[in-house]
Motif scaffolding. Sequence first.
Motif, PDB file in Angstrom:
ATOM      1  N   GLY A 224     -41.907 -31.576  33.684  1.00  0.00           N
ATOM      2  CA  GLY A 224     -42.576 -32.772  34.170  1.00  0.00           C
ATOM      3  C   GLY A 224     -43.857 -33.118  33.442  1.00  0.00           C
ATOM      4  N   HIS A 225     -44.189 -32.371  32.406  1.00  0.00           N
ATOM      5  CA  HIS A 225     -45.435 -32.621  31.676  1.00  0.00           C
ATOM      6  C   HIS A 225     -45.283 -33.875  30.819  1.00  0.00           C
ATOM      7  CE1 HIS A 225     -48.950 -32.060  29.158  1.00  0.00           C
ATOM      8  NE2 HIS A 225     -49.312 -31.008  29.879  1.00  0.00           N
ATOM      9  N   PRO A 226     -46.273 -34.792  30.841  1.00  0.00           N
ATOM     10  CA  PRO A 226     -46.145 -36.018  30.046  1.00  0.00           C
ATOM     11  C   PRO A 226     -46.048 -35.774  28.548  1.00  0.00           C
ATOM     12  CG  PRO A 226     -48.349 -35.823  31.012  1.00  0.00           C
ATOM     13  CD  PRO A 226     -47.490 -34.784  31.669  1.00  0.00           C
ATOM     14  N   GLU A 227     -46.497 -34.614  28.064  1.00  0.00           N
ATOM     15  CA  GLU A 227     -46.431 -34.293  26.638  1.00  0.00           C
ATOM     16  C   GLU A 227     -45.383 -33.216  26.361  1.00  0.00           C
ATOM     17  OE1 GLU A 227     -47.914 -35.888  24.351  1.00  0.00           O
ATOM     18  OE2 GLU A 227     -49.335 -37.074  25.529  1.00  0.00           O
ATOM     19  N   HIS A 228     -44.320 -33.160  27.181  1.00  0.00           N
ATOM     20  CA  HIS A 228     -43.356 -32.069  27.023  1.00  0.00           C
ATOM     21  C   HIS A 228     -42.627 -32.133  25.686  1.00  0.00           C
ATOM     22  CE1 HIS A 228     -40.798 -35.307  28.631  1.00  0.00           C
ATOM     23  NE2 HIS A 228     -39.786 -34.687  28.050  1.00  0.00           N
ATOM     24  N   LYS A 229     -42.438 -33.324  25.132  1.00  0.00           N
ATOM     25  CA  LYS A 229     -41.763 -33.417  23.834  1.00  0.00           C
ATOM     26  C   LYS A 229     -42.613 -32.814  22.729  1.00  0.00           C
ATOM     27  CE  LYS A 229     -38.988 -37.510  24.931  1.00  0.00           C
ATOM     28  NZ  LYS A 229     -38.696 -38.926  24.566  1.00  0.00           N
ATOM     29  N   LEU A 230     -43.894 -33.148  22.718  1.00  0.00           N
ATOM     30  CA  LEU A 230     -44.790 -32.590  21.706  1.00  0.00           C
ATOM     31  C   LEU A 230     -44.909 -31.081  21.873  1.00  0.00           C
ATOM     32  CD1 LEU A 230     -48.120 -33.933  20.405  1.00  0.00           C
ATOM     33  CD2 LEU A 230     -48.121 -31.674  21.459  1.00  0.00           C
ATOM     34  N   ILE A 231     -45.060 -30.623  23.105  1.00  0.00           N
ATOM     35  CA  ILE A 231     -45.180 -29.187  23.364  1.00  0.00           C
ATOM     36  C   ILE A 231     -43.939 -28.450  22.863  1.00  0.00           C
ATOM     37  CG2 ILE A 231     -45.313 -27.427  25.180  1.00  0.00           C
ATOM     38  CD1 ILE A 231     -46.933 -29.495  26.822  1.00  0.00           C
ATOM     39  N   THR A 232     -42.776 -28.974  23.187  1.00  0.00           N
ATOM     40  CA  THR A 232     -41.531 -28.325  22.791  1.00  0.00           C
ATOM     41  C   THR A 232     -41.376 -28.280  21.289  1.00  0.00           C
ATOM     42  OG1 THR A 232     -40.478 -29.082  24.841  1.00  0.00           O
ATOM     43  CG2 THR A 232     -39.022 -28.390  23.058  1.00  0.00           C
ATOM     44  N   SER A 233     -41.633 -29.401  20.628  1.00  0.00           N
ATOM     45  CA  SER A 233     -41.475 -29.464  19.177  1.00  0.00           C
ATOM     46  C   SER A 233     -42.430 -28.521  18.471  1.00  0.00           C
ATOM     47  CB  SER A 233     -41.708 -30.904  18.699  1.00  0.00           C
ATOM     48  OG  SER A 233     -41.646 -30.977  17.300  1.00  0.00           O
ATOM     49  N   ARG A 234     -43.701 -28.521  18.868  1.00  0.00           N
ATOM     50  CA  ARG A 234     -44.675 -27.652  18.196  1.00  0.00           C
ATOM     51  C   ARG A 234     -44.424 -26.181  18.513  1.00  0.00           C
ATOM     52  NH1 ARG A 234     -50.867 -29.783  17.795  1.00  0.00           N
ATOM     53  NH2 ARG A 234     -50.514 -31.753  16.681  1.00  0.00           N
ATOM     54  N   TYR A 235     -44.116 -25.878  19.750  1.00  0.00           N
ATOM     55  CA  TYR A 235     -43.896 -24.470  20.113  1.00  0.00           C
ATOM     56  C   TYR A 235     -42.744 -23.888  19.302  1.00  0.00           C
ATOM     57  CZ  TYR A 235     -43.147 -20.273  22.909  1.00  0.00           C
ATOM     58  OH  TYR A 235     -43.004 -18.960  23.310  1.00  0.00           O
ATOM     59  N   LEU A 236     -41.728 -24.694  19.031  1.00  0.00           N
ATOM     60  CA  LEU A 236     -40.549 -24.240  18.287  1.00  0.00           C
ATOM     61  C   LEU A 236     -40.664 -24.540  16.802  1.00  0.00           C
ATOM     62  CD1 LEU A 236     -37.875 -25.321  20.899  1.00  0.00           C
ATOM     63  CD2 LEU A 236     -38.685 -22.999  20.445  1.00  0.00           C
ATOM     64  N   ALA A 237     -41.903 -24.725  16.335  1.00  0.00           N
ATOM     65  CA  ALA A 237     -42.188 -24.898  14.904  1.00  0.00           C
ATOM     66  C   ALA A 237     -41.403 -26.056  14.303  1.00  0.00           C
ATOM     67  CB  ALA A 237     -41.914 -23.603  14.137  1.00  0.00           C
ATOM     68  N   ARG A 238     -41.161 -27.094  15.136  1.00  0.00           N
ATOM     69  CA  ARG A 238     -40.458 -28.305  14.699  1.00  0.00           C
ATOM     70  C   ARG A 238     -39.060 -28.020  14.163  1.00  0.00           C
ATOM     71  NH1 ARG A 238     -45.870 -29.387  13.618  1.00  0.00           N
ATOM     72  NH2 ARG A 238     -46.622 -31.383  14.433  1.00  0.00           N
ATOM     73  N   ARG A 239     -38.472 -26.946  14.621  1.00  0.00           N
ATOM     74  CA  ARG A 239     -37.067 -26.688  14.255  1.00  0.00           C
ATOM     75  C   ARG A 239     -36.201 -27.602  15.113  1.00  0.00           C
ATOM     76  NH1 ARG A 239     -35.074 -20.758  13.634  1.00  0.00           N
ATOM     77  NH2 ARG A 239     -33.414 -21.983  12.679  1.00  0.00           N
ATOM     78  N   TRP A 240     -35.533 -28.547  14.458  1.00  0.00           N
ATOM     79  CA  TRP A 240     -34.874 -29.636  15.159  1.00  0.00           C
ATOM     80  C   TRP A 240     -33.793 -29.140  16.110  1.00  0.00           C
ATOM     81  CZ3 TRP A 240     -29.760 -31.448  14.955  1.00  0.00           C
ATOM     82  CH2 TRP A 240     -29.553 -32.671  15.598  1.00  0.00           C
ATOM     83  N   ALA A 241     -32.950 -28.234  15.656  1.00  0.00           N
ATOM     84  CA  ALA A 241     -31.837 -27.778  16.500  1.00  0.00           C
ATOM     85  C   ALA A 241     -32.356 -27.073  17.752  1.00  0.00           C
ATOM     86  CB  ALA A 241     -30.923 -26.851  15.705  1.00  0.00           C
ATOM     87  N   LEU A 242     -33.386 -26.230  17.588  1.00  0.00           N
ATOM     88  CA  LEU A 242     -33.942 -25.524  18.743  1.00  0.00           C
ATOM     89  C   LEU A 242     -34.643 -26.496  19.687  1.00  0.00           C
ATOM     90  CD1 LEU A 242     -35.441 -22.311  17.093  1.00  0.00           C
ATOM     91  CD2 LEU A 242     -33.180 -22.638  18.096  1.00  0.00           C
ATOM     92  N   THR A 243     -35.346 -27.471  19.123  1.00  0.00           N
ATOM     93  CA  THR A 243     -36.039 -28.451  19.956  1.00  0.00           C
ATOM     94  C   THR A 243     -35.041 -29.265  20.774  1.00  0.00           C
ATOM     95  OG1 THR A 243     -37.846 -28.597  18.351  1.00  0.00           O
ATOM     96  CG2 THR A 243     -37.635 -30.407  19.920  1.00  0.00           C
ATOM     97  N   ARG A 244     -33.962 -29.658  20.153  1.00  0.00           N
ATOM     98  CA  ARG A 244     -32.945 -30.433  20.870  1.00  0.00           C
ATOM     99  C   ARG A 244     -32.354 -29.614  22.014  1.00  0.00           C
ATOM    100  NH1 ARG A 244     -27.513 -32.226  17.859  1.00  0.00           N
ATOM    101  NH2 ARG A 244     -27.286 -29.960  17.917  1.00  0.00           N
ATOM    102  N   GLU A 245     -32.061 -28.335  21.752  1.00  0.00           N
ATOM    103  CA  GLU A 245     -31.501 -27.482  22.805  1.00  0.00           C
ATOM    104  C   GLU A 245     -32.485 -27.350  23.966  1.00  0.00           C
ATOM    105  OE1 GLU A 245     -30.408 -22.787  23.622  1.00  0.00           O
ATOM    106  OE2 GLU A 245     -30.607 -23.497  21.549  1.00  0.00           O
TER     107      GLU A 245
END
Length: 522
Positions: A224-245
């Motif tokens: 529910g975090h408004p910045e969850h997309k940015l958090i997810t992408s950065r935490y996973l080092a912008r690895r697209w497949a992992l971010t999508r999962e």
Amino acid sequence: MFLTISTTANGAGPATDLGFLLHKHPDRAQAFSTSYGDAHVFYPESSAERTTAALLLEVDPPALVRRGRGQGKGRGGAPDAALAAYVNDRPYAASSLLAVALRTVFASAMRGECRSHPERAANPLPLRIEVPALPARGGAALVSALFEPLGWQVAAEPVALDESFPEWGASRYVSLVLQGELRLSEALRHLYVLLPVLDDAKHYWVSADEVDKLLRYGEGWLAGHPEHKLITSRYLARRWALTREAMERLELARLADADDVEVEEIDNAVAAETPEEAAEERPTPLAVQRREAILAELRSAGAARVLDLGCGQGQLVAALLKEPRFTEIVGMDVSVRALDIAARRLRLDRMGERQAGRVTLVQGSLAYTDARLKGYDAAVLSEVIEHLDLPRLPALEYAVFGAARPRTVLVTTPNAEYNVRWESLPAGHVRHADHRFEWSRAEFTEWAAAVAGRHGYQVVHLPVGPVDPEVGPPTQLAVFTLPAPAHDGRPTARKTVSGTSADPNTDSTENTAKNPKEEAAA
């Protein structure tokens, strides 16, 4: 690097309960060994009214180098980047190193476990957390955007580059103070996820299990975090497949929470993929098609010792390592950061000696001749030339074709004509912000023919990707070969005239084409 966690007494109990919740006794300092140095826990103050716990991580730079990447040429490392590996901000600034220390030292507290005071662990505490030096790519505004939605009052003061020279402005670091009433386990999980997000870097290779870690420590707040997309992408080092999962699983969690059901119930509502659907062919990404085309040409050329010039993050190097026929692989890039990522991607620090002996990563520029590049069977310039300013191309040409002179050179570059087929690409734009130019098929053919003629190579052109009848393929590949003496047993070059090339507007690789300017005049 260090941080402090403070609490004050309230009606539920004295501030010294913090020691029970952290499972660390306030009356003694404790040390814990980690892979990258020693973590120390101590209490600068401890009273019934106010208690502060401090976590200090003493980073061992040599240990960080040993465990984080290859060492020197023998382990595939980038020796030119050795100084940067030892002289950096890691010992001083909060980063993923401190986040891992938090998880290691306060594991039970992060899970909310406290047998002696379970009611204190389950209820909010008045907390104050201080991080004196926090790298914040995005500045103080991003720090507030990440922590305030979680119930924190945020004070993020930019740290000056040098207080003696205020005109130099602020650094990328902030001094952070968080205050709020939250459960201690929640606070620790917020820090564990968001410290590396703000630093926008990790000291270890981000693999598939990082998705599970992110969702485990982000449970209850990340979806529910408004910045969850940015958090997810950065935490996973912008690895697209992992971010999508991760994003898909977060959406399931959000829907389950909204409907007050278990995630499994939402997930099971989607019909399982049928064998027919599973067997249905999915489009192969263009980057994969490009690597496959390059590998096919290297096999055809009988190359064993290969240069990947402008290797970037090491995708092609990784593909080459999977085939034993390539006995020596050198990846070169001008970017130290790219080489560092490549080393982590290849897991050079965990690679066996025999496998590590096949690969070397070096820093270098193609604007200069380099004796290290001589004597190889083949060189690959995959999506490289378009990143150079046109006046610099002659220097690259001489460094590769004139000085290094591998037997085979493969060059790929975007086909500018195909750009009209990319619906998301505005008219007149190039595919990447760093592209200095993008050539049509005729322009690439003219350049390749001139290079081949000046340096005694033969060249043919091949399409990469689906060939559009009007604009051709999305990627164009030029294969340069030096004619080999018939008696040396090497594969002979294809039948082309030196300095000319196959017509890029056809699928044939055997026909020769006129100079594009001559064709235009005909």
